[in-house]
Scaffold this motif. Structure first.
Motif, PDB file in Angstrom:
ATOM      1  N   UNK A 239      26.975  38.061  49.997  1.00 16.54           N
ATOM      2  CA  UNK A 239      27.901  36.977  49.826  1.00 16.54           C
ATOM      3  C   UNK A 239      28.149  36.966  48.115  1.00 16.54           C
ATOM      4  N   UNK A 240      29.051  36.493  47.805  1.00 17.38           N
ATOM      5  CA  UNK A 240      29.250  36.279  46.227  1.00 17.38           C
ATOM      6  C   UNK A 240      28.357  35.090  45.776  1.00 17.38           C
TER       7      UNK A 240
ATOM      8  N   UNK B  23      33.390  31.736  34.380  1.00 20.55           N
ATOM      9  CA  UNK B  23      33.817  31.744  35.558  1.00 20.55           C
ATOM     10  C   UNK B  23      35.274  32.347  35.148  1.00 20.55           C
ATOM     11  N   UNK B  24      35.675  33.647  35.660  1.00 15.47           N
ATOM     12  CA  UNK B  24      37.017  34.417  35.516  1.00 15.47           C
ATOM     13  C   UNK B  24      37.757  33.786  36.328  1.00 15.47           C
ATOM     14  N   UNK B  25      38.325  32.685  36.328  1.00 14.54           N
ATOM     15  CA  UNK B  25      39.238  31.696  37.269  1.00 14.54           C
ATOM     16  C   UNK B  25      40.433  32.175  37.248  1.00 14.54           C
TER      17      UNK B  25
ATOM     18  N   UNK C 123      32.666  36.808  38.587  1.00 18.45           N
ATOM     19  CA  UNK C 123      33.996  37.778  38.882  1.00 18.45           C
ATOM     20  C   UNK C 123      34.378  37.584  40.035  1.00 18.45           C
ATOM     21  N   UNK C 124      34.201  36.545  40.918  1.00 22.06           N
ATOM     22  CA  UNK C 124      34.658  36.428  42.238  1.00 22.06           C
ATOM     23  C   UNK C 124      36.186  36.641  42.490  1.00 22.06           C
TER      24      UNK C 124
ATOM     25  N   UNK D 274      27.372  41.239  36.253  1.00 21.21           N
ATOM     26  CA  UNK D 274      28.470  40.817  36.650  1.00 21.21           C
ATOM     27  C   UNK D 274      28.469  40.556  38.102  1.00 21.21           C
ATOM     28  N   UNK D 275      28.750  39.417  38.682  1.00 19.40           N
ATOM     29  CA  UNK D 275      28.793  38.883  40.230  1.00 19.40           C
ATOM     30  C   UNK D 275      30.061  38.893  40.775  1.00 19.40           C
TER      31      UNK D 275
END
Length: 395
Positions: A77-78, A149-151, A176-177, A196-197
């Motif tokens: 999972x993220x 968080x790259x929202x 990076x979700x 990076x996740x």
């Protein structure tokens, strides 16, 4: 008889009747690629290997290369991608990790799972992203990591963040979700921090048909540690080198994601085209504030999130007209009952809190038809109808 357009259904009398514009839906995409997807499933089920085999290894290699990193480690999972990355970085009890409160709970849950303390910083009002200029205000002797968080599909302002991290000796772990493939100054997210996740949850830009995630890194030491941590701390069979966990991306999801990776850029192109339609025809409408694309940042439009002081009324109006919308993160994490123990109070993050009362996400996924996008545009313009010039929908 003319064909029924997407977003319409036939009534018993044979006439077209408009149905709901879904906020998100994967079924059209599945029907289009059904034979290819089923062939992928059959190839995995016929292979004799379901866990940590060649499909996972192939996706790890392809996706890390796509991101501009040397290594990838597939996990379940993220959330686990974040948690295991923090563990690999040595984050634990007594440490502080700086992040934002206008994110999904998993970002903060992952920090807490290590025993570390999340520390929140406010965001930029136009992009909703971490305001890197405020980081010195929350820095303490216990700060070990910054977790941007790259929202919504857009990168945080990464150059000053890297400068801050290098100066202060802290790690960067990118969430990076929501932004797979997004670029900052021409370089993809996930390649700026130590790790990076990514999440492969079905709704994501690169989404699977179940849960999944990946951590990417260019550090071989971190890569080897991540591989151990996802599999009970083992490198060989039945011998744990360190305390680890069970977090494996399975062969089936990896193979399906490998297939979807080949479609990603085309699908993002469609997202950006939809966003351009929204922006062109909703600009100047009512009190709407439309998404801003930051300088030298590429927005992939995981979400198309507008702002309005009439959010509740607009949302109810659109629902009545058959247009689904969402409020992503209506309660910032620092104000949630489950995180009250962190000691934040209303007013602690004024920009975050103001945005939480105004944001509204419109339907956004690559299979939306032009007809459906126009329906959304027309209904919003209808809500703000006074003094608006009429528009003509293309044939």
């Amino acid at each position: 008889m003319s064909a029924v357009k997407a977003g319409e259904e036939m009534t018993a009398g044979g006439e077209a009747n408009e149905t709901a514009v879904r906020y998100w839906d994967y079924l059209r995409d599945y029907r289009r690629h059904r034979e290819e997807l089923l062939a992928v499933v059959d190839s995995v089920l016929s292979s004799g290997r379901l866990i940590l085999g060649k499909r996972v290894e192939s996706l790890e290699n392809k996706f890390s290369l796509y991101c501009g990193a040397r290594f990838g480690v597939g996990v379940n999972s993220g959330t686990d991608a974040l948690f295991l990355s923090l563990k690999a970085l040595g984050i634990g009890e007594g440490d502080e990790v700086v992040t934002v409160a206008n994110t999904a709970v998993p970002t903060v849950a992952a920090i807490r799972s290590t025993g570390a303390t999340p520390v929140f910083v406010d965001v930029e009002p136009d992009t909703f992203l971490m305001d890197v200029r405020l980081l010195p205000q929350v820095l303490t002797s216990r700060t070990r990591c910054v977790l941007p968080v790259h929202l919504c599909g857009q990168p945080v302002d990464l150059a000053p963040l890297q400068e801050f991290a290098e100066l202060e000796g802290v790690e960067i772990l990118e969430d990076c979700a929501q932004a797979a493939g997004a670029t900052y100054r021409g370089r993809r997210v996930g390649s700026f921090g130590s790790i990076g996740a990514f999440s492969f949850y079905p709704t994501k830009i690169l989404g699977g048909y179940g849960d999944g995630g990946m951590a990417v890194t260019s550090c071989e030491t971190l890569y080897r540690k991540l591989k151990r941590l996802r599999f009970y701390g083992m490198e060989g069979a039945y011998c744990s080198e360190e305390e680890g966990y069970n977090s494996r991306l399975d062969e089936l999801q990896a193979a399906l994601l490998d297939f979807r990776l080949g479609l990603l850029e085309e699908e993002v192109g469609r997202r950006r085209a939809i966003a351009a339609m929204y922006s062109e025809h909703l600009s100047g409408v009512g009190d709407l504030v439309l998404p801003a694309e930051g300088k030298e940042r590429e927005h992939r439009f995981y979400l198309y999130t507008i702002r309005t002081s009439f959010r509740g009324e607009l949302m109810a109006f659109l629902a009545e007209k058959g247009v689904e919308t969402r409020v992503n993160y209506p309660t910032p994490i620092h104000l949630m009952p489950g995180y009250r123990f962190l000691g934040y109070r209303e007013g602690s993050l004024p920009v975050t809190e103001r945005l939480a009362g105004e944001i509204l996400s419109l339907p956004m996924y690559h299979d939306l038809s032009d007809h459906e996008v126009w329906r959304v545009i027309e209904e919003i313009r209808c809500f703000f109808a006074r003094d608006l010039p009429s528009i003509t929908r293309p044939a």
